[in-house]
Scaffold this active site. Structure first.
Site, PDB file in Angstrom:
ATOM      1  N   CYS A 212       0.708  -1.256  -0.061  1.00 51.68           N
ATOM      2  CA  CYS A 212      -0.047   0.075  -0.074  1.00 51.68           C
ATOM      3  C   CYS A 212       0.772   1.107  -0.071  1.00 51.68           C
ATOM      4  CB  CYS A 212      -0.869  -0.033   1.325  1.00 51.68           C
ATOM      5  SG  CYS A 212      -2.059   1.229   1.130  1.00 51.68           S
TER       6      CYS A 212
ATOM      7  N   GLU B  86      -7.330   2.337   2.825  1.00 54.70           N
ATOM      8  CA  GLU B  86      -7.431   3.017   4.329  1.00 54.70           C
ATOM      9  C   GLU B  86      -8.799   3.238   4.663  1.00 54.70           C
ATOM     10  OE1 GLU B  86      -3.835   4.261   1.804  1.00 54.70           O
ATOM     11  OE2 GLU B  86      -5.815   3.738   1.388  1.00 54.70           O
TER      12      GLU B  86
ATOM     13  N   ASP C 221     -12.667  -5.478  21.431  1.00 57.88           N
ATOM     14  CA  ASP C 221     -11.811  -5.484  22.619  1.00 57.88           C
ATOM     15  C   ASP C 221     -12.505  -4.955  23.688  1.00 57.88           C
ATOM     16  OD1 ASP C 221      -9.120  -5.987  24.214  1.00 57.88           O
ATOM     17  OD2 ASP C 221      -9.014  -3.606  23.740  1.00 57.88           O
TER      18      ASP C 221
END
Length: 180
Positions: free
Chosen positions: A92, A131, A145
């Site tokens: 990238c 992105e 999380d």
């Protein structure tokens, strides 16, 4: 060795007149040369969905999770991830990211889920789809999380590019039914 694949026979990364731009004719990966491309404004939107429970989305809505403000933390993580994409994705290009937006919609597309929608803007020689996807995915991972203490069974799904514009290929968008 040339970066261009031969066109007379199908090579690795080619199919029916189309080829993967990051794959040479011999099948080896390489970073695409974008130096000859026109600099244009480019925008991409992507999404990810975290499926959890209605109890967890109720906790999210009232900032009641043990780890704190999960939605704000996921938003910041998504913004940071968009800016760090070339450090995570090997081929990238580093881009001058002009704007990153990360929105988290609780109980969307259904009760017990959170839709994360990202938008990334740049003025550059290549697009920002990766992105936008990275921002959505890392925001989803961060949300997982934050909620795993109350729901280890949450699932991240439906990561996809929703829209992109700019460059030679122009605008592209997914239909509404494809985003569910």
């Amino acid at each position: 060795m040339s970066d261009q694949p031969t066109r007379d026979t199908e090579q690795p990364g080619q199919s029916a007149g189309r080829r993967l731009t990051h794959v040479r004719g011999d099948g080896s990966a390489h970073m695409v040369d974008v130096s000859g491309k026109e600099v244009t404004q480019r925008v991409a939107r992507a999404q990810a969905v975290v499926n959890t429970t209605a109890e967890v989305t109720a906790l999210l809505a009232r900032d009641g999770l043990p780890k704190g403000d999960a939605l704000a933390t996921a938003r910041i993580a998504g913004i940071m991830a968009a800016k760090k994409t070339p450090e995570l994705i090997p081929l990238c290009h580093p881009l001058p990211v002009a704007k990153v937006t990360v929105d988290l919609d609780v109980d969307s597309p259904a009760p017990g889920s959170v839709r994360i929608t990202t938008e990334v803007k740049t003025t550059s020689r290549t697009g920002v789809e990766i992105e936008a996807l990275t921002a959505a995915t890392v925001a989803a991972l961060t949300l997982y999380d934050m909620i795993k203490a109350v729901d280890k069974g949450a699932v991240i799904t439906n990561q996809m590019v929703l829209f992109k514009t700019g460059g030679a290929s122009g605008a592209w968008s997914r239909t509404e039914t494809e985003t569910r």
